[in-house]
Scaffold this active site. Structure first.
Site, PDB file in Angstrom:
ATOM      1  N   CYS A 185       4.728  -8.468  -6.880  1.00 17.30           N
ATOM      2  CA  CYS A 185       3.366  -9.048  -6.535  1.00 17.30           C
ATOM      3  C   CYS A 185       2.844  -7.944  -6.952  1.00 17.30           C
ATOM      4  CB  CYS A 185       3.672  -8.748  -4.773  1.00 17.30           C
ATOM      5  SG  CYS A 185       4.081  -7.441  -4.212  1.00 17.30           S
TER       6      CYS A 185
ATOM      7  N   ASP B 176       1.565  -4.211  -6.053  1.00 13.67           N
ATOM      8  CA  ASP B 176       2.282  -3.267  -5.989  1.00 13.67           C
ATOM      9  C   ASP B 176       3.569  -3.218  -5.925  1.00 13.67           C
ATOM     10  OD1 ASP B 176      -0.377  -1.909  -6.208  1.00 13.67           O
ATOM     11  OD2 ASP B 176      -0.217  -2.125  -4.354  1.00 13.67           O
ATOM     12  N   GLY B 177       4.131  -4.377  -5.284  1.00 23.17           N
ATOM     13  CA  GLY B 177       6.070  -4.165  -4.943  1.00 23.17           C
ATOM     14  C   GLY B 177       6.401  -3.720  -4.543  1.00 23.17           C
ATOM     15  N   TRP B 178       5.773  -4.095  -2.863  1.00 19.32           N
ATOM     16  CA  TRP B 178       6.260  -2.574  -1.828  1.00 19.32           C
ATOM     17  C   TRP B 178       6.031  -3.443  -1.186  1.00 19.32           C
ATOM     18  CZ3 TRP B 178       2.888   1.743  -3.501  1.00 19.32           C
ATOM     19  CH2 TRP B 178       1.093   1.664  -2.863  1.00 19.32           C
ATOM     20  N   ASP B 179       5.702  -5.159  -0.337  1.00 15.76           N
ATOM     21  CA  ASP B 179       5.219  -5.919   0.164  1.00 15.76           C
ATOM     22  C   ASP B 179       6.022  -6.656   0.053  1.00 15.76           C
ATOM     23  OD1 ASP B 179       3.735  -3.740   2.263  1.00 15.76           O
ATOM     24  OD2 ASP B 179       2.137  -4.049   1.352  1.00 15.76           O
ATOM     25  N   ARG B 180       5.697  -7.753  -0.614  1.00 16.85           N
ATOM     26  CA  ARG B 180       5.890  -9.037  -1.200  1.00 16.85           C
ATOM     27  C   ARG B 180       7.103  -8.956  -1.419  1.00 16.85           C
ATOM     28  NH1 ARG B 180       0.329 -11.428  -1.763  1.00 16.85           N
ATOM     29  NH2 ARG B 180      -0.127  -9.702  -2.593  1.00 16.85           N
TER      30      ARG B 180
ATOM     31  N   ARG C 267       1.675   0.594   7.144  1.00 16.06           N
ATOM     32  CA  ARG C 267       1.706  -0.715   7.719  1.00 16.06           C
ATOM     33  C   ARG C 267       2.331  -0.660   9.207  1.00 16.06           C
ATOM     34  NH1 ARG C 267       0.657  -1.387   3.332  1.00 16.06           N
ATOM     35  NH2 ARG C 267       0.593  -2.901   1.758  1.00 16.06           N
TER      36      ARG C 267
END
Lengths: 543, 661
Positions: free
Chosen positions: B338, B340-344, B384
């Site tokens: 996505c 940063d590649g740490w949520d979605r 988060r």
């Protein structure tokens, strides 16, 4: 009349598509007087596919080149597609199905020809009528009697021959009260709640008219109800129309009870949807459920827009109100709308399910449906003439009974251990109410059923359902008798779309079938070990 | 504690959320870790415990004649309305809680003081329960195509990644480091899941720093290496989980997405999942709908639609389904990113893994999945979920959405999961509770620096210890539908997504089904097991007796042994004990003579309540334990509304007279 006159083409080659989940079927298509048959070929006769023509709700034909397509939308909400070789054959078959599926005559309908193995004509027809219920009431109180004033259906054509009325009221008074009520539906006992010594009554609207007429016998009848209940009991009249509508009904000769005339009775208005708007709600919901491509937002607005769940909420709330009035307030409740054959029955039958543990058993529920819907004169033939797919303008169709089944399903979801019957039972009742090989849901009243000799010439659905082989499908394996009242939540968060019915043919059935099997397995495992234990302990000698 | 201005306030009223007329009088206590409300009612002394870390917002409302209202909203969707008699007390409580709910250092969090009376060894064992090394071995790694790389030793390349990562064998350190320089926050493509059956894999990264035209040879080689690690397919999917517009906007900032022309044999695909800010607002809107007082069906459905919540849930599930199908049906590897590649990315990779691998649908496997795709790959738990006071714009229900996706799948596949709904709810609780160290901090590196494993306990060990509570009795591990990848309908349609009242309304017991199928079936199972054991024991005894009796002639008449009938669930039918709600919608209709009548029934609820969890916070808070809640308070059709009866004009039916008479 001969069926053969209506059958234009005996047979044709066809392929049947039964939705995304089932494989297509090829073979010889054949129209008979009551059925559509597809025989997959000479070698595989046992795999005969059969559809009761009565269950076809709408039919659509298209021809292209030298073949045609018929789309059949069924009353159980299934959609079937037949690809047929030959244009002429397609058109002929379509016309035959159209003619045969919409026959109005009751006595030529399939139940009069259906003779299944293992069932005897006349079985189970007598095991539910009001007489039986009266025996129970008589054990609990002697304030009521069984009246046969309607023996020849002259007082009220939509009531059964026998009804339960206050002991203090004689048959002449009943006749006068009947004349003061629409369709002759004078107040009769629907349910006696023994713990609170209160009763649930139902009737039709009083014919007060613009002159605000009164009827002394009708008033005396309701007075006698209070007198026969616990001392000091009050009464509530739950009118299933809005105050406005009830008032307007006076213009056409109807109306509602004047407060000054009925001492001790207080009126509450709980408008419930009925008739055409309810039918349209059903049609819109089914339409929305058929559109698989729609976005999430579109789906939620359509679900809200069709208002079906709002009707479920209103029906359950009103039934709870009636039940609460009896159980908590110790009051007698009279329920009526206009004719007293639709939303009235919805409320009285649901209230009983909430209060009465015995109506939650398999036998008790069948008795409830028989007594409060069939015998009480819900006009099934008119209401269930068409389901959600018919293009014809609705005349008398309304899914009141389906709304009842949905409310029962919601109750079962909130109290999953308290009903002896499962979702399968509710689905079966829906299917059979709209099209059935059995005679139970035929006609509009007991009088009509007598004229058609339904009892002697057709099989009862109850004997069909009570066969051992059906039990696993219909019973709730989780049932534990629950002596308490079931007070459901009627908040929107607690009510759900009945996927098992409205999405029955669109979602893959395997996951829920697997779960059902597992539930049965857990429960029967337990019964096995439990059953085997006493044998061992019984053979254990005392030392 | 220096932040507690007043430890105890008496005569506080806890207002029922729905009908404001009902309120419980009691005493409010502030402790270092909890807010506790104890009711005065002598027979129950009902206690409500709220962890400070669960507090989301505190709102002081205008003082009224009765006192000063204080509204506490919790991260686990509990809502508390208190009325404190003195304005000054209320202010003190307010200021104390504002500070207590927003700790500034990790050391203030509950997990550093939480002591479940385990010795050092037990605690250490708890941390060893979930072992990612073992998980990669279970996948079949290392093998000819994938190897463990030490390139991120001491977090030298990427500080938000774990140290142990699997990369294609052909990806040299040079390629990896080069690729990392071309990716946001240096989160280079690394393996998330390897599908043993066909060598396809799911890899994850952040967005490339491509801007409008930049390229990077090493990054292109990296993707090629991933493709080569799957001999069964000549291309890989690159899935950007953002809406295309968002991805394009990123190009102006020198970031963006892969240009298909620069990478050989990739198929690029956007899957529009909205960003954390949209999701935060969506949840907010949905919770407002849940808080509505007696909404109509349409109010609720329109509100739900308007919040967009279920649409977002469906988008995440659809993305997971797309990837799972690419891997299992097309045999193609997928690189997911996505921004940063740490949520979605974490959401989508874990949903896809769950669909593909039945192991992740078991209790332990699910813990492993969260450990792998969320904890180890640097999902920013602290930001988060607001464990420490921070930027409110960083807060977003990212893992809540994943948990809901799992629930939606459980509803569709009732036999496919070893665990039940309660497990998901308790995990959600612990993500916010800060009672255990697992979900602290923003990365593995931070946790290591903080010596989390030496100073706190592991929630996985705690959940595992209570696993009997979390089992799904319908689980069928060996069934054709649940073995291997879950078979999803070809067209995932919207109907299957439901509102999860078990989560978002979980503190309103009156809204939940009153009987639990799960608990009932577990009790039945347990009992048949006991009976079977008893049966076996009796059988043995019988054999012995028969041996003894070979010498005897007379067998005395048998005495029926009392069967231990239904010991396990004799109470379960009482769980239906409930009281009617206010169905009248008209306050006047039943001038109730029966407020006391309901109480005997509610008492039943109290006694039969099975204290499922050994956890004090959960048992005081979560749905299946808070049995003392009064159910008789919901008003389905609007107590506030004008009485619908005969609104005055129809004089002859206005029956108020009869009510007073």
């Amino acid at each position: 009349m001969e069926f053969s006159e209506l059958i234009r083409t005996g047979q044709a080659q066809a392929e049947l598509l039964r939705g995304p989940e089932a494989p297509p079927l090829r073979g010889t298509l054949c129209v008979t007087g009551h059925h559509l048959l597809l025989s997959p070929g000479p070698q595989a006769t046992p795999d005969l596919w059969l559809l009761l023509l009565r269950s076809v709700d709408s039919i659509e034909k298209r021809v292209a080149g030298d073949s045609g397509t018929i789309t059949l939308r069924c009353k159980d909400l299934r959609v079937l597609q037949l690809d047929i070789e030959g244009v002429e054959a397609t058109l002929n078959i379509a016309r035959s199905i159209e003619a045969l599926s919409s026959l109005e005559s009751v006595i030529t309908s399939f139940p009069f020809f259906y003779r299944p193995k293992g069932l005897r004509l006349g079985d189970a027809w007598h095991f539910h009528p009001p007489e039986r219920y009266y025996k129970r009431v008589a054990r609990e109180t002697n304030a009521w009697r069984l009246s046969e004033a309607n023996e020849d259906f002259s007082l009220c054509p939509s009531y059964p021959r026998a009804v339960i009325v206050p002991r203090a009221v004689d048959d002449d008074a009943l006749a006068r009260s009947a004349r003061f009520r629409q369709g002759g539906r004078f107040p009769v006992l629907s349910y006696h709640h023994a713990p609170s010594r209160t009763v649930l009554l139902r009737s039709s609207q009083p014919l007060t008219g613009p002159q605000k007429r009164r009827c002394a016998e009708d008033e005396a009848l309701l007075r006698a109800v209070l007198a026969g209940s616990r001392p000091g009991a009050r009464g509530f009249i739950v009118d299933t129309r809005s105050a406005q509508t009830a008032k307007q009904a006076r213009m056409t000769g109807g109306g509602t009870e004047a407060k000054a005339a009925y001492l001790g009775w207080k009126r509450l208005h709980r408008p419930l949807e009925r008739g055409r708007p309810l039918q349209e709600s059903f049609v819109h919901l089914v339409e929305a459920c058929g559109d698989l491509e729609q976005s999430m937002d579109h789906w939620l607005s359509r679900l809200a827009g069709c208002r079906w769940l709002a009707h479920v909420k209103e029906a359950l709330s009103t039934a709870c109100l009636a039940a609460q009035g009896m159980e908590r307030e110790g009051a007698c409740i009279l329920v009526h709308g206009a004719e007293g054959t639709d939303s009235t029955l919805l409320v009285t039958s649901l209230a009983q399910l909430i209060l009465d543990p015995s109506s939650r058993t398999m036998a008790g529920f069948q008795e409830l449906v028989e007594r409060e819907w069939i015998q009480a004169g819900h006009p099934f033939q008119l209401r269930c003439a068409h389901s959600a797919f018919s293009h014809a303008h609705p005349k008398h169709e309304a899914p009141t009974f389906l709304l009842f089944l949905d409310c029962v399903w919601q109750l079962g979801r909130q109290f999953p251990l308290s009903l002896e019957f499962g979702e399968g039972m509710l689905l079966a009742l829906f299917d059979h109410a709209y099209a059935s090989p059995f005679g139970t849901f035929l006609c509009n009243s007991e009088q009509e059923r007598c004229l058609c000799e339904v009892r002697t010439r057709t099989h009862s659905l109850w004997s069909g359902l009570n066969q051992l082989k059906e039990q696993r499908k219909l019973r709730n394996p989780l049932y534990v008798p629950n002596p308490l009242a079931l007070w459901p939540s009627v908040e929107p968060q607690s009510l759900r779309l009945w996927q098992g019915l409205f999405l029955r043919w669109t979602r893959p059935p395997e996951p829920s079938e697997a779960a059902w099997e597992k539930v049965w397995q857990i429960v029967t495992d337990q019964e096995k070990t439990e059953g085997s234990q006493p044998t061992v302990s019984a053979s254990e000698p005392q030392l | 504690m220096e932040h507690i201005r007043t430890p105890k306030v008496e005569n506080v009223r806890l207002v029922d959320r729905i009908s404001s007329k009902k309120a419980a009088l009691g005493t409010l206590y502030l402790t270092a870790t909890h807010v506790i409300f104890v009711e005065n009612a002598p027979d129950t002394r009902k206690e409500t415990w709220i962890l400070h870390s669960q507090i989301s917002t505190i709102e002081k409302q205008a003082t009224t004649a009765t006192g000063c209202p204080l509204l506490i909203r919790c991260k686990n969707f509990q809502l508390l309305q208190l009325i404190i008699p003195q304005e000054r007390d209320c202010h003190d409580v307010y200021l104390s809680l504002v500070r207590l709910a927003r700790p500034v250092k990790y050391e203030e969090l509950y997990c550093f003081s939480f002591n479940p009376k385990l010795d050092k060894e037990e605690r250490e064992q708890g941390w060893m329960l979930i072992d990612l090394g073992e998980e990669y071995r279970r996948m079949g790694l290392p093998n000819n195509y994938w190897q463990l790389s030490d390139v991120n030793r001491d977090y030298r390349v990427c500080d938000s990644y774990p140290t142990d990562l699997y990369v294609p064998r052909s990806a040299t350190a040079h390629i990896i480091v080069g690729s990392s320089k071309f990716r946001s926050r240096r989160r280079f493509p690394a393996l998330s899941y390897y599908y043993r059956e066909n060598h396809a894999s799911i890899c994850r990264s952040s967005q490339p720093l491509s801007g409008f035209s930049a390229r990077c040879l090493e990054d292109e080689q990296m993707l090629q290496a991933i493709r080569k690690a799957n001999p069964g397919s000549d291309f890989i999917y690159v899935v950007d989980t953002r809406p295309k517009l968002n991805a394009m906007a990123n190009r102006a900032a020198g970031k963006g997405y892969e240009n298909e022309d620069n990478y050989s044999n990739i198929k690029f695909q956007f899957i529009g999942i909205e960003n954390i800010h949209v999701m935060r607002n969506s949840l907010q809107k949905m919770l407002e709908v849940c808080e509505l007082k007696s909404p109509s069906m349409s109010d609720f459905l329109w509100g739900l639609e308007n919040s967009g919540w279920l649409r977002h849930i469906k988008a995440i599930l659809d993305a997971g389904i797309f990837i799972a199908k690419a891997v299992s049906e097309e045999g193609a590897s997928v690189l997911v990113h996505c921004s940063d590649g740490w949520d979605r990315t974490a959401q989508v990779c874990s949903v896809a893994s769950l669909l593909l691998d039945p192991h992740y649908r078991t209790l332990k496997g699910f813990m492993v999945l969260i450990e792998k795709d969320w904890i180890s790959f640097g999902h920013k738990f602290n930001h988060r979920y607001g464990n420490l006071d921070g930027d409110p714009k960083e807060i977003s229900p990212v893992i809540d959405q994943f948990i809901e996706c799992v629930w939606q799948l459980m509803e569709q596949f009732p036999c496919a999961f070893e665990f039940n709904e309660r497990f998901l709810i308790h995990i959600q609780h612990h993500i916010y509770s800060c009672q255990f160290g697992n979900f602290l901090c923003n990365s593995q590196k931070e946790r290591q620096e903080l010596k989390i494993q030496e100073r706190t306990h592991s929630s996985w060990a705690h959940l595992w210890k209570n696993r009997a509570d979390y089992l799904n009795p319908l689980f069928r591990a060996d069934h054709s539908q649940t073995r291997g990848a879950l078979r999803l309908p070809t067209a995932p349609c919207s109907f299957t997504h439901k509102f999860w009242s078990g989560m978002y309304n979980r503190f309103e017991k009156g809204l939940q089904p009153r009987q639990s199928v799960t608990d009932y079936l577990m009790a039945v199972k347990e009992e048949s097991q006991q009976l079977e054991e008893e049966l076996a024991a009796l059988g043995e005894r019988l054999e012995k007796i028969q041996k003894v009796q070979l010498n005897r002639t007379e067998v005395k008449s048998n005495k029926q042994c009392e069967p231990s009938k239904h010991s396990g669930f004799s109470t379960s039918d009482n769980s239906t004990a409930n009281t009617p709600q206010d169905y009248s919608g008209n306050v006047k209709s039943f001038p109730s003579r029966s407020p006391s009548q309901g109480d005997e029934d509610s008492a039943l609820i109290l006694t039969q309540d099975n204290l499922k969890s050994s956890d004090p916070d959960l048992s005081a808070n979560s749905d299946q334990e808070s049995g003392v809640e009064d159910l008789s308070c919901r008003s389905p059709s609007g107590g506030e509304r004008a009485p619908s009866e005969d609104s005055g004009k129809d004089r002859d039916s206005d029956e108020a007279v009869f009510l007073t008479a």
